[in-house]
Design an enzyme around this catalytic site. Structure first.
Site, short mmCIF file in Angstrom:
data_model
loop_
_atom_site.label_atom_id
_atom_site.label_comp_id
_atom_site.label_asym_id
_atom_site.label_seq_id
_atom_site.Cartn_x
_atom_site.Cartn_y
_atom_site.Cartn_z
N ASP A 234 1.14 5.52 0.55
CA ASP A 234 0.32 6.40 0.89
C ASP A 234 -0.42 7.47 0.16
O ASP A 234 0.20 7.58 -1.13
CB ASP A 234 0.88 7.02 2.18
CG ASP A 234 1.06 6.34 3.36
OD1 ASP A 234 0.34 5.50 3.47
OD2 ASP A 234 1.93 6.57 4.17
N ARG B 38 0.98 -1.07 0.00
CA ARG B 38 -0.14 -0.08 -0.15
C ARG B 38 0.77 1.18 0.08
O ARG B 38 1.82 1.55 0.78
CB ARG B 38 -0.99 -0.02 1.19
CG ARG B 38 -1.85 -1.19 1.33
CD ARG B 38 -2.59 -1.37 2.79
NE ARG B 38 -3.27 -2.37 2.98
CZ ARG B 38 -3.81 -2.80 4.06
NH1 ARG B 38 -3.82 -1.94 5.11
NH2 ARG B 38 -4.52 -4.00 4.19
N TYR C 19 12.43 1.50 -2.82
CA TYR C 19 11.86 2.72 -2.84
C TYR C 19 12.99 3.62 -2.96
O TYR C 19 14.05 3.65 -2.71
CB TYR C 19 11.11 3.06 -1.46
CG TYR C 19 9.83 2.43 -1.36
CD1 TYR C 19 8.54 3.11 -1.94
CD2 TYR C 19 9.53 1.25 -0.77
CE1 TYR C 19 7.31 2.72 -1.71
CE2 TYR C 19 8.40 0.70 -0.63
CZ TYR C 19 7.18 1.54 -1.01
OH TYR C 19 5.96 0.93 -0.65
N ARG D 291 9.76 7.16 4.96
CA ARG D 291 9.35 8.60 5.43
C ARG D 291 10.37 9.02 6.52
O ARG D 291 10.78 10.00 6.69
CB ARG D 291 8.13 8.89 5.00
CG ARG D 291 7.77 8.93 3.53
CD ARG D 291 6.13 8.80 3.41
NE ARG D 291 5.71 10.08 4.12
CZ ARG D 291 4.40 10.26 4.45
NH1 ARG D 291 3.47 9.44 4.09
NH2 ARG D 291 3.85 11.44 4.83
#
Length: 269
Positions: A75, A73, A133, A222
């Protein structure tokens, strides 16, 4: 004495249901999307999401309800260059035709780069071995309006050497409780980081953090980026990273970087 429910389970499956199960195809998609105008991947009530948009489009194409499963998932505001998803369908439309039709009907902010029929055991999430990522930081006094949705703009100088050293401290297996959302529900917060590096591009303005792991917790990347930025500002020392990990307390580590600099690059199977 055998219960009524048990006897039902032991009864032969109707022939038409067996045929339906055999005919359902497993289709894998590789997607890219600009997450700016979406409320993340996962379907949410009264919100426009990537998963919801895909399912609505596939319902039109396949003439049936379709459940789409992603590798993970993302964000709201997070982007993807190589998100992987799968769905099962009774439709006989060839995969190449499905790809073309999806790209005709989906909004231009979502594109299907690959569409293939795969084995029944493939699952976009549970078959994944690792994911990578990237997080883009524009370290320059001015940010072009054409890049603002894809980079986090920091106009003051950062110490890139310190940030690079801090990135290496996350390699290996660690408990990432200090670096995930407080509402994370995973029973184990242990994750193994295979790659963690900060790259300074040739123009000297763009910093790209790349992190590959066997799995990620909610907002984990993050939170790590927020810490790297604080190291670059000399507000956090590199040697404190192991202590932050051992604290296993989200309040021990710095803030969470904004979503729009983050992008899912690829998923490895």
């Amino acid at each position: 004495m055998q219960s009524h429910s048990a006897s039902i389970l032991n009864e032969p499956q109707p022939l038409d249901e067996v045929v339906v199960a055999q005919e359902r195809r497993n289709i894998r998609l590789v997607l890219a999307y600009d997450g700016t105008d979406f409320h993340g991947w996962q379907i949410q009530p009264k919100q426009v999401t990537i998963q919801g948009t895909l399912e609505e489009t596939l319902k039109k194409l396949c003439a049936e309800e379709v459940a789409v499963y992603g590798s993970g998932r993302t964000d709201a505001g997070v982007h993807a260059r190589g998100q992987v998803a799968h769905f099962k369908t009774l439709s006989k439309i060839p995969a190449s035709n499905l790809q073309h039709a999806l790209n005709e009907l989906l909004p231009p902010s979502i594109r299907v780069y690959d569409c293939q029929e795969v084995e029944q055991t493939f699952h976009a999430r549970y078959s994944a071995k690792s994911k990578l990522y990237s997080y883009a930081i524009l370290n320059h006094p001015m940010c072009s309006p054409f890049r603002r949705h894809f980079v986090y703009h920091i106009p003051y100088a950062l110490n890139v050497d310190l940030m690079s050293a801090a990135a290496l401290a996350f390699l290996g297996e660690h408990d990432f409780t200090s670096f995930c959302d407080a509402q994370e529900t995973s029973a184990s917060k242990l994750r193994t980081i295979l790659q963690s590096e900060l790259i300074k591009e040739k123009d000297g303005r763009m910093l790209v953090y790349r992190i590959e792991a066997t799995g990620f917790l909610h907002r984990m990347v993050r939170a790590i980026v927020g810490t790297l930025i604080e190291v670059g500002k000399k507000h956090v020392v590199v040697d404190s990273i192991p202590q932050l990990l051992l604290a296993r307390d989200r309040s021990a580590a710095p803030w969470t970087a904004p979503a729009h600099g983050l992008c899912l690059e690829w998923v490895k199977y």
